[in-house]
Design an enzyme around this catalytic site. Sequence first.
Site, PDB file in Angstrom:
ATOM      1  CG  ASP A 282      33.262 -10.803  22.030  1.00 40.48           C
ATOM      2  OD1 ASP A 282      32.214 -11.397  21.728  1.00 40.48           O
ATOM      3  OD2 ASP A 282      33.509  -9.616  21.686  1.00 40.48           O
TER       4      ASP A 282
ATOM      5  CG  HIS B 141      28.177 -16.327  18.091  1.00 40.66           C
ATOM      6  ND1 HIS B 141      27.562 -15.968  16.910  1.00 40.66           N
ATOM      7  CD2 HIS B 141      27.934 -15.327  18.962  1.00 40.66           C
ATOM      8  CE1 HIS B 141      26.991 -14.778  17.062  1.00 40.66           C
ATOM      9  NE2 HIS B 141      27.189 -14.381  18.305  1.00 40.66           N
TER      10      HIS B 141
ATOM     11  CB  CYS C 294      30.643 -16.255   7.369  1.00 40.06           C
ATOM     12  SG  CYS C 294      30.518 -16.637   9.132  1.00 40.06           S
TER      13      CYS C 294
ATOM     14  CG  HIS D 162      29.616 -19.047  12.062  1.00 38.23           C
ATOM     15  ND1 HIS D 162      30.379 -19.547  11.009  1.00 38.23           N
ATOM     16  CD2 HIS D 162      29.738 -19.946  13.073  1.00 38.23           C
ATOM     17  CE1 HIS D 162      30.916 -20.702  11.366  1.00 38.23           C
ATOM     18  NE2 HIS D 162      30.545 -20.966  12.625  1.00 38.23           N
TER      19      HIS D 162
ATOM     20  CB  THR E 254      26.006  -8.298  15.578  1.00 44.99           C
ATOM     21  OG1 THR E 254      26.993  -8.930  16.396  1.00 44.99           O
ATOM     22  CG2 THR E 254      25.174  -7.351  16.425  1.00 44.99           C
TER      23      THR E 254
ATOM     24  CG  ASN F  87      22.586 -12.495  21.906  1.00 44.75           C
ATOM     25  OD1 ASN F  87      21.904 -12.638  22.917  1.00 44.75           O
ATOM     26  ND2 ASN F  87      23.753 -11.870  21.913  1.00 44.75           N
TER      27      ASN F  87
ATOM     28  N   GLY G  64      19.710  -9.376  19.446  1.00 43.08           N
ATOM     29  CA  GLY G  64      21.068  -8.843  19.519  1.00 43.08           C
ATOM     30  C   GLY G  64      22.099  -9.606  18.716  1.00 43.08           C
TER      31      GLY G  64
ATOM     32  CG  HIS H  43      28.139 -14.314  23.612  1.00 40.99           C
ATOM     33  ND1 HIS H  43      28.839 -13.174  23.268  1.00 40.99           N
ATOM     34  CD2 HIS H  43      27.160 -14.438  22.667  1.00 40.99           C
ATOM     35  CE1 HIS H  43      28.314 -12.631  22.184  1.00 40.99           C
ATOM     36  NE2 HIS H  43      27.287 -13.380  21.800  1.00 40.99           N
TER      37      HIS H  43
ATOM     38  CB  CYS I   9      33.486 -18.967   7.707  1.00 41.41           C
ATOM     39  SG  CYS I   9      31.998 -19.975   7.930  1.00 41.41           S
TER      40      CYS I   9
END
Length: 114
Positions: free
Chosen positions: A30, A100, A4, A98, A95, A87, A93, A102, A7
């Site tokens: 990002d 998260h 990952c 893990h 991708t 997402n 969307g 935004h 990670c």
Amino acid sequence: MDDCIFCKIIKGDIPSTKVYEDDLCYAFNDISPTAPVHVLIIPKQHIASCNEVNGENSGVIGHIFEVAAKIAADLGLSEKGYRIVNNCGEGAGQTVFHLHFHLIGGRDLLWPAG
Ligand code: 5GP
Ligand code: ZN
């Protein structure tokens, strides 16, 4: 999770620009920002997506929203506004699997999302 990327970012095996860190979560810029502010906030525990949130691990979600508000305040976004996005699943969307959130801001944001 060995394969990952988030990670690996938490462990420092992949470099990132840290915005905030505590025992429960990590926040970083990002790599492909979609706005002047585009921060990803992730739990340190590997949770693949919102589909995996349950009674045992959901405490970190509230904590992440608290941290998001703090980061937004630190970056001067509280008054103007910002967006917190998750997402969940490829069709939405996602991708990186893990969990998260935004944190996006620093420009006018359109709604509805595409
Ligand atoms: P998703 O599409 O899963 O909601 O969001 C994944 C986000 O992770 C994308 O905005 C993408 O630019 C970001 N991302 C993917 N790989 C990396 C990386 O190695 N470092 C950083 N900082 N961001 C990444
Ligand atoms: Zn992970």
